[in-house]
Design a protein around this motif. Structure first.
Motif, PDB file in Angstrom:
ATOM      1  N   LEU A   1       0.810  -1.231   0.000  1.00  0.00           N
ATOM      2  CA  LEU A   1       0.000   0.000   0.000  1.00  0.00           C
ATOM      3  C   LEU A   1       0.840   1.277   0.000  1.00  0.00           C
ATOM      4  O   LEU A   1       0.683   2.138  -0.862  1.00  0.00           O
ATOM      5  CB  LEU A   1      -0.938  -0.028   1.211  1.00  0.00           C
ATOM      6  N   VAL A   2       1.760   1.422   0.952  1.00  0.00           N
ATOM      7  CA  VAL A   2       2.456   2.703   1.105  1.00  0.00           C
ATOM      8  C   VAL A   2       3.489   2.942   0.006  1.00  0.00           C
ATOM      9  O   VAL A   2       3.870   4.085  -0.250  1.00  0.00           O
ATOM     10  CB  VAL A   2       3.137   2.826   2.493  1.00  0.00           C
ATOM     11  N   THR A   3       3.940   1.862  -0.650  1.00  0.00           N
ATOM     12  CA  THR A   3       4.931   2.050  -1.716  1.00  0.00           C
ATOM     13  C   THR A   3       4.271   2.346  -3.067  1.00  0.00           C
ATOM     14  O   THR A   3       4.965   2.654  -4.026  1.00  0.00           O
ATOM     15  CB  THR A   3       5.809   0.798  -1.848  1.00  0.00           C
ATOM     16  N   ALA A   4       2.933   2.247  -3.120  1.00  0.00           N
ATOM     17  CA  ALA A   4       2.234   2.479  -4.396  1.00  0.00           C
ATOM     18  C   ALA A   4       2.474   3.898  -4.904  1.00  0.00           C
ATOM     19  O   ALA A   4       2.705   4.110  -6.098  1.00  0.00           O
ATOM     20  CB  ALA A   4       0.736   2.221  -4.215  1.00  0.00           C
ATOM     21  N   GLY A   5       2.439   4.883  -3.995  1.00  0.00           N
ATOM     22  CA  GLY A   5       2.664   6.280  -4.387  1.00  0.00           C
ATOM     23  C   GLY A   5       4.071   6.501  -4.907  1.00  0.00           C
ATOM     24  O   GLY A   5       4.272   7.187  -5.925  1.00  0.00           O
TER      25      GLY A   5
END
Length: 579
Positions: A225-229
């Protein structure tokens, strides 16, 4: 045994697939291959909705890491979620989460990116509220609504890109850099990436998402989730160079890194400390990306994924052993009781700190040396090095509280280190945390970086690291709150402890006014005028008349009839007089 079958099938399938992805990525790098597959779903007025798949070394390598970590996490869940009755439902949610991330990774098309992006937000909500209590619901709503901002921005990107006749952004990256529409798209993409990767001012959801089960935290905070950006910005990086938004992103991500490092030193919740360290590393990735080094950011993203997943899994074992207590003040001397878990914990912690020849060292040291070479603002330079020192600070403080200080729970308590399913899964990630840095260095960079710096600049990382270790040792022996109390710094302590009041500013502060207005509307309209003129008002009128009718019916004697007859005559007389 039936409920474990889906765990084993998912574990073996994902692990086998990750190995295939790894060999494919090596083949693609060596032959400099890129494959784009397109499937036209629908077309109207020259606008085609196309499902595209982009396979290059970057997407294959990232998929390999995502699949490997998720396979290990699913295997770990078999033991961790042992008492869970609906284990299959949990595993299916995790699988949906991983498939959403893979869809995002292989998409060169903004519409299919939206599907993966939105899938991540939706499934993360379901996973955060998995333990159904008030804290989980609040955290889940905060996570979902923060990510919803990013979803709306991606929808706006889709509407802006209608001007080009296609949503395959990959074809426009280098051609239309100076175009106004692409400038707007780049601004929206940066803001969407900031929401997903929890940069200031959207940071408050990331520590709140710790309400999810620990295997989910390991997956969310390492590679999904957090690495998607960050991954989205790496893909869009040609389009973003030399825009004003990148300079703003550099400052915000530097401040995120600094803020998370300070807040982690005030925190006593084990999972929240590790979550804040993730926030700090995300700030590091975003800031080096905003300087124009996408490959370095990708390198750190992959090395960070391994040791961060391991760190969460070790934390999960420790929380299990400590009867679900997450407060580090109760822990201590754990190395005597659970040595293998503590070994994995220490290796992942050292990799996070950038201790030489572990995976984190290769990416962090390279990033810091590139920063030292850059023609940078001194403020940004300071933020980088202070944040590096703070990483050492909270990591060593954690080690002191967990391993070295005295055990503070019960005098008679049985801690054991024989959960072999959890240990086997942790050992896989421990080996990867040791070797993945050097392995990726050989794979990603086709030529060795040789960075020449003055001796003091070269040793600056070691200086700040040593200061961080000393501070961590001192603060763990002397409570940081006591220090602030002694120096009369109550407000500063509160400011630093509550993530610079980020939750109050971005979430609770905004919600308060809307909810208060809603309460007033409910009191004045729903429970006020609308009640008076609809349900309650009609009820009161009918009630009043029914009492009168009841009086006539219950007391039907001669006096009442006479009384009514007299009243009727009087009214008739007056009407005759008026005529």
């Amino acid at each position: 045994m039936q409920k474990f079958s889906i765990c084993f099938i998912s574990f073996f399938f994902f692990f086998f697939l990750s190995m295939i992805m790894f060999f494919f990525s090596i083949y693609f790098i060596m032959n400099d291959l890129v494959i784009v597959l397109e499937w036209e779903l629908i077309s109207f007025n020259s606008m085609m909705v196309v499902m595209s798949i982009l396979l290059d070394w970057m997407s294959l390598l990232f998929m390999m890491f995502v699949l490997m970590i998720s396979s290990v996490v699913i295997y770990y869940s078999k033991s961790y979620m042992n008492s869970e009755l609906n284990l299959n439902r949990f595993i299916i949610l995790v699988l949906m989460f991983v498939f959403s991330m893979i869809l995002l990774i292989i998409s060169p098309n903004i519409i299919s990116i939206l599907l993966g992006w939105d899938g991540l937000g939706l499934v993360s909500y379901c996973l955060v509220i998995y333990y159904q209590n008030i804290k989980s619901y609040n955290a889940g709503m905060l996570t979902a609504l923060s990510n919803r901002i990013g979803d709306v921005l991606i929808l706006m990107v889709i509407s802006w890109m209608v001007n080009y006749g296609s949503w395959n952004y990959i074809f426009y990256l280098e051609i239309v850099k100076s175009d106004f529409y692409m400038f707007m798209v780049s601004m929206l993409i940066i803001m969407a990436a900031m929401t997903k990767s929890a940069q200031i001012p959207f940071s408050s959801w990331l520590p709140a998402a710790m309400a999810a089960p620990t295997p989910v935290s390991a997956l969310v905070h390492s590679s999904t989730l957090v690495t998607a950006g960050v991954y989205l910005l790496i893909r869009f990086n040609y389009l973003l160079l030399d825009t004003i938004m990148l300079k703003i992103l550099l400052i915000l991500s530097g401040l995120t890194m600094f803020m998370a490092g300070i807040s982690a030193n005030y925190e006593f919740d084990l999972k929240k400390i590790i979550a804040l360290s993730t926030l700090s590393q995300l700030g590091l990735m975003m800031s080096i990306l905003s300087m124009g080094f996408p490959e370095l950011a990708f390198f750190h993203l992959l090395t960070h994924a391994m040791f961060k997943a391991l760190l969460f899994m070790c934390a999960g074992v420790i929380i299990h052993m400590m009867s679900d207590i997450q407060d580090i003040r109760y822990m201590g001397g754990l190395g005597n009781f659970i040595p293998l878990t503590c070994l994995c914990m220490n290796i992942s912690n050292m990799a996070l700190c950038g201790i030489p020849f572990l995976s984190g060292f290769y990416s962090k040291d390279l990033i810091l040396e590139m920063v030292s070479m850059m023609n940078l603002n001194f403020f940004i330079f300071l933020l980088y090095y202070i944040s590096t020192g703070l990483t050492m600070f909270y990591s060593f403080r954690l080690v002191m509280y967990l391993m070295i200080n005295d055990y503070n729970l019960l005098s008679v308590y049985n801690l054991y280190d024989e959960d072999y399913i959890m240990l086997k899964s942790m050992f896989v990630l421990m080996i990867m945390s040791i070797i993945s840095g050097s392995m990726l260095m050989w794979v990603i960079f086709s030529f060795p970086y040789m960075i020449y710096l003055p001796l003091n600049m070269k040793l600056l990382v070691i200086y700040v690291s040593m200061i961080g270790i000393i501070m961590g040792y001192l603060i763990s022996n002397m409570n940081i709150y006591s220090l602030n109390k002694f120096m009369k710094l109550y407000n500063l302590s509160l400011f630093l402890c509550l993530m610079w009041f980020m939750p109050n500013l971005s979430t609770y502060g905004l919600n308060y006014y809307f909810l208060k207005y809603g309460e007033k509307m409910m009191k004045s309209i729903d429970m006020g005028w609308s009640e008076l003129y609809s349900g309650q008002g009609i009820f009161m009128v009918l009630k009043k008349y029914s009492i009168i009718y009841l009086f006539f019916q219950m007391n039907n004697n001669f006096k009442i009839y006479l009384y009514v007859f007299m009243m009727f005559n009087i009214i008739l007389f007056f009407m005759m007089m008026m005529i």
